[in-house]
Design a protein around this motif. Structure first.
Motif, short mmCIF file in Angstrom:
data_model
loop_
_atom_site.label_atom_id
_atom_site.label_comp_id
_atom_site.label_asym_id
_atom_site.label_seq_id
_atom_site.Cartn_x
_atom_site.Cartn_y
_atom_site.Cartn_z
N PRO A 14 43.87 46.76 45.15
CA PRO A 14 42.76 47.26 45.95
C PRO A 14 41.39 46.97 45.35
CG PRO A 14 43.92 49.07 44.89
CD PRO A 14 44.67 47.83 44.55
N LEU A 15 41.32 46.74 44.03
CA LEU A 15 40.02 46.60 43.37
C LEU A 15 40.05 45.40 42.45
CD1 LEU A 15 39.81 50.30 42.30
CD2 LEU A 15 38.26 49.24 43.95
N SER A 16 38.87 44.95 42.05
CA SER A 16 38.78 43.88 41.07
C SER A 16 39.24 44.40 39.71
CB SER A 16 37.32 43.41 40.97
OG SER A 16 37.16 42.64 39.81
N VAL A 17 39.87 43.54 38.93
CA VAL A 17 40.29 43.95 37.58
C VAL A 17 39.27 43.50 36.53
CG1 VAL A 17 42.72 43.83 38.26
CG2 VAL A 17 41.67 41.89 37.07
N GLU A 18 38.21 42.85 36.99
CA GLU A 18 37.18 42.33 36.08
C GLU A 18 36.65 43.44 35.17
OE1 GLU A 18 36.33 39.03 36.19
OE2 GLU A 18 34.99 39.29 34.47
N ASP A 19 36.77 43.23 33.87
CA ASP A 19 36.25 44.18 32.87
C ASP A 19 36.92 45.55 32.90
OD1 ASP A 19 34.60 43.22 31.00
OD2 ASP A 19 32.76 43.42 32.18
N ARG A 20 38.05 45.67 33.59
CA ARG A 20 38.71 46.98 33.66
C ARG A 20 39.79 47.09 32.58
NH1 ARG A 20 38.18 49.89 38.36
NH2 ARG A 20 39.03 51.50 37.01
#
Ligand code: 5GP
Ligand code: MG
Length: 166
Positions: free
Chosen positions: A84-90
């Motif tokens: 559902p969301l970007s994984v960038e920097d997560r």
């Protein structure tokens, strides 16, 4: 070896407390949880519900090298990944039911990187059946149980998780 739903619940509680300790020690804020279809999603749903994780649970399913072959030899129904969301920097908490050779986790991490570059990935598994073929280890393990190549751990659910070695 039988793990009825009470024993699995106890393992899940221990995993939750180990994961919370890991998150604190690694100074992780706002982690995002992703389950690997299908057994990993069941385990992730339980942890996600029990912990105060803000974002919706993600689900990964690519044509993995090895995944969820039932005892009659049929492979599980393939569902698309649901991120559902970007994984960038997560900070990603990646959850699977069983860790064996490590090939599924390698494939899952490859797919995760198609969605962006995570800040970190923490691996959580309900059971580590040993015999890795790749240098992949889980940071949080419910139980380590060495199984032979002819053995299989059947995981049943979805509401009450139980396991038996067949
Ligand atoms: P690996 O790719 O590490 O060899 O195998 C792990 C994946 O295969 C996991 O996603 C898991 O669902 C599946 N798997 C491997 N062995 C077993 C097993 O004994 N029982 C179950 N339920 N799944 C297994
Ligand atoms: Mg699986």
């Amino acid at each position: 070896m039988e793990y009825d739903n009470k024993r699995v619940d106890a393992l899940l509680l221990k995993m939750q407390s180990d994961l919370e300790a890991h998150i604190k020690a690694a100074n992780i804020s706002n982690p995002m949880m992703v389950g690997i279809h299908s057994g990993g999603v069941l385990v992730a749903q339980r942890l996600h519900e029990a912990m105060a994780i803000e974002d919706t649970l993600g689900e990964l399913n690519s044509g993995f090298y090895r995944d969820d072959f039932s005892s009659n030899g049929l492979s599980a129904q393939m569902k698309p990944s649901l991120m559902p969301l970007s994984v960038e920097d997560r900070h990603i908490i990646l959850v699977d039911d069983v860790l064996y050779t490590g090939r599924t986790i390698r494939a899952a991490m490859n797919e995760l990187f198609d969605y962006g570059r995570p800040a970190s990935i923490t691996l959580v598994v309900l059971i580590d059946r040993c015999h890795r073929e790749l240098p992949i280890e889980a940071q949080v393990v419910g139980v380590k149980h060495e199984l032979g190549p002819d053995q299989y751990l059947q995981v049943s659910g979805p509401d009450q998780l139980a396991m038996s070695i067949i």
